[in-house]
Each structure stands twice: as C-alpha cells, then as structure tokens.
Motif scaffolding. Sequence first.
Motif, PDB file in Angstrom:
ATOM      1  N   GLU A   1     -28.670 -21.833 -53.457  1.00 48.20           N
ATOM      2  CA  GLU A   1     -27.564 -20.848 -53.983  1.00 48.20           C
ATOM      3  C   GLU A   1     -25.775 -21.005 -52.657  1.00 48.20           C
ATOM      4  O   GLU A   1     -25.599 -22.698 -52.750  1.00 48.20           O
ATOM      5  CB  GLU A   1     -27.389 -20.186 -54.793  1.00 48.20           C
ATOM      6  N   CYS A   2     -26.798 -21.088 -51.638  1.00 48.59           N
ATOM      7  CA  CYS A   2     -26.290 -20.756 -50.035  1.00 48.59           C
ATOM      8  C   CYS A   2     -25.789 -22.367 -49.765  1.00 48.59           C
ATOM      9  O   CYS A   2     -24.578 -22.789 -49.857  1.00 48.59           O
ATOM     10  CB  CYS A   2     -26.985 -20.391 -49.449  1.00 48.59           C
ATOM     11  N   ILE A   3     -27.116 -22.952 -49.812  1.00 56.29           N
ATOM     12  CA  ILE A   3     -27.291 -24.379 -49.207  1.00 56.29           C
ATOM     13  C   ILE A   3     -26.230 -25.204 -50.325  1.00 56.29           C
ATOM     14  O   ILE A   3     -25.362 -26.665 -49.955  1.00 56.29           O
ATOM     15  CB  ILE A   3     -28.158 -25.428 -49.026  1.00 56.29           C
ATOM     16  N   LEU A   4     -26.511 -25.024 -52.059  1.00 58.80           N
ATOM     17  CA  LEU A   4     -25.456 -25.907 -52.550  1.00 58.80           C
ATOM     18  C   LEU A   4     -23.989 -25.426 -52.537  1.00 58.80           C
ATOM     19  O   LEU A   4     -22.841 -26.693 -52.767  1.00 58.80           O
ATOM     20  CB  LEU A   4     -26.256 -25.823 -53.517  1.00 58.80           C
ATOM     21  N   LEU A   5     -23.719 -24.222 -52.423  1.00 58.24           N
ATOM     22  CA  LEU A   5     -22.895 -24.185 -52.232  1.00 58.24           C
ATOM     23  C   LEU A   5     -21.947 -24.902 -50.865  1.00 58.24           C
ATOM     24  O   LEU A   5     -20.618 -25.405 -51.248  1.00 58.24           O
ATOM     25  CB  LEU A   5     -22.539 -22.908 -52.161  1.00 58.24           C
ATOM     26  N   HIS A   6     -22.007 -24.302 -49.640  1.00 56.61           N
ATOM     27  CA  HIS A   6     -22.159 -25.451 -48.566  1.00 56.61           C
ATOM     28  C   HIS A   6     -21.938 -26.202 -49.107  1.00 56.61           C
ATOM     29  O   HIS A   6     -20.738 -26.998 -48.273  1.00 56.61           O
ATOM     30  CB  HIS A   6     -23.002 -24.440 -47.508  1.00 56.61           C
ATOM     31  N   ALA A   7     -22.232 -27.324 -48.897  1.00 53.42           N
ATOM     32  CA  ALA A   7     -22.856 -28.651 -49.921  1.00 53.42           C
ATOM     33  C   ALA A   7     -21.212 -29.334 -50.790  1.00 53.42           C
ATOM     34  O   ALA A   7     -20.462 -29.984 -50.208  1.00 53.42           O
ATOM     35  CB  ALA A   7     -24.170 -28.981 -49.819  1.00 53.42           C
TER      36      ALA A   7
END
Length: 314
Positions: free
Chosen positions: A108-114
Amino acid sequence: MEERLSRKIGERDYGVPGPLLLVTTQIHGNEPAGTLAFERLLHMIDGEWEKNPAFGFTGKIVGLRGNLQAITEGTRYVEQDLNRMWKQENIALLLSKDLSELREEELECILLHAHMQHEIDIYQPEFVFVLDLHTTTAAGGIFTIPSDHDKAHEIAKRLHAPIVHGLIGSLEGTLAEYVLAHPWGVPSYSLVFEAGQHHAPSSTQNAISALVHTLQALKMVKVEDVEHFHKQRLQYHASGLPLETQLLYRHKVMESDHFHMLPGFFNFMPVYKGQALARDKEGTIASPHEGYILMPLYQRQGEDGFFLLGEIRE
C-alpha cells in the motif's frame, strides 16, 4: 498485485496553472469521512462551474485513498500502521524490492507513493501541498497538525481549528513528516486535518469545509466563491477549544500491554495531574501532567493510548 479499489478518488484541473493539492484519505482504513468529503467536494466544484460564470479554479486537486485493503476489511490497518512507515530509508528499501515480496501495508505504501509521484510528474507544479484527512475514535473537537514549516502553519490558521504543535515530530514515519523532506523533487508541504469522530456525519461536513478553506488559502479558488457557512461550521466545532497547543506527553502502547482506556474521555477534555486515565497489565495509568487529553484510544488497533497537550498562550 492488482488493486482492489481505485486508488484515485478523482481530480479537477481546469487548465489554469497553479499548485498541486494532493488530498490523502483513509491512510487508516476505518476513517471514511475524508473520502466521502472529497467526493462531495468534486460535485460542489462541478456545480459551481456550471452555475457561476465568474468561477475560477487555479491549479489541480487530486484525491487518493490510502490503505485499500484495510478499507475493504473496515480496519485501521491489516498488519501494520500505514502512517508509521514513511521514513526515507524505509521507502528506499521497499522501492528496491519486487512487489511480490511486499507485505500488505508495504505494498500500500509503495503504490500510494507511486501515485503521488505520478501526479507530480505529469503536472510539474512549482510546489505540492498534501492535506491528509483523518478522524478519531473519540468524540470532541476538530484540530489541525501542521508539519514544521511556515507555509503549513499559515494554511492551518486559515482552517479555523485548534493547532496542535509537536505531534508530527513525536510520531516516526508519518506521511506528513515524509512530505516535508521534498521526496518528489519539488517543494512539498503537509497538513493533517482531524475532522471529528470516525462515523459522525459532522466529520464529513467538517472535512468538506476544511477542503474548501484549503483551496481558498492556496488561492486555488477566490474568497468570494466560498460560502460563509464553511467558516461558521469550522468555528462552531472549534468553539471553546484552545487555539494552539503543544504536545506534553505521548503514551505509547503495545498489544502485550493490554491497554484499556477508561470510558468518558474526549478530545480536548481537561485532565488534572494524577487523574486515572487508563489501565494496563501494570495497573492504573495516571496523567503525568495537567492539560488536555487528545485522541484517547477506543479501538482495538493503535500504537498510542493517548496524548496530553498544554495550551500555548500569547
């Protein structure tokens, strides 16, 4: 891995260059008010555009959901708190991994960051402002938590709600603190707005008014295009509360503590030194300070039992 909900709630951009306002909602999955507020805001903007020939909109606003799996499950988080993961070294480590290696909140963290990076890359604004919308388990007043920057403080004052200083610095890995490091290559600022209790209808209304006043403060809409009742609503829910406070104490908890908040506490409720506030496996937990209690924990998940604030007087 395929996303189960749409990350993007929506956006509006009428072709007039200006700031990029990224609105994040449901970083904690059991806090729906911010998402509902953003959806309603888009309808309000569209309605104003249709009925008011003089209406102008500068810049771009984008709404992004945070923890999609926790939203689906109706929980604060699945395995770990998404709002404690935003450290630069942690993001760098997660970015170096294959997506298939990541656990729920890591993904979730990486996809939101992206998604945030993508919005910045395609719009290329002079600066980015992130408004992170939240609610609390306890009843009580609205409040803002600005990151440690003058621009964030300036916007916070325009939201007509109590300002809480020192909270972001005491919590490691928050999105608001991460934004302040300009991780996307452009100046970026952040502000947390706490709109009320999780499922209270007034929380959605408060979040709408906070969004409207943020647009006004960033000069994305004109003052004359903002209905006066938004200011009145925020002032009403902040009535009688201290204008500015400083964090005095944070009571951190672990699951093994068997922490249990005593009933009846609410945001900004005055407490006295020595007052019984909670219990854990060691016994009664007494307040170490006189002040105001904030965010008493009345849900199963969470790493903070409560906070204590002292009023800042001019």
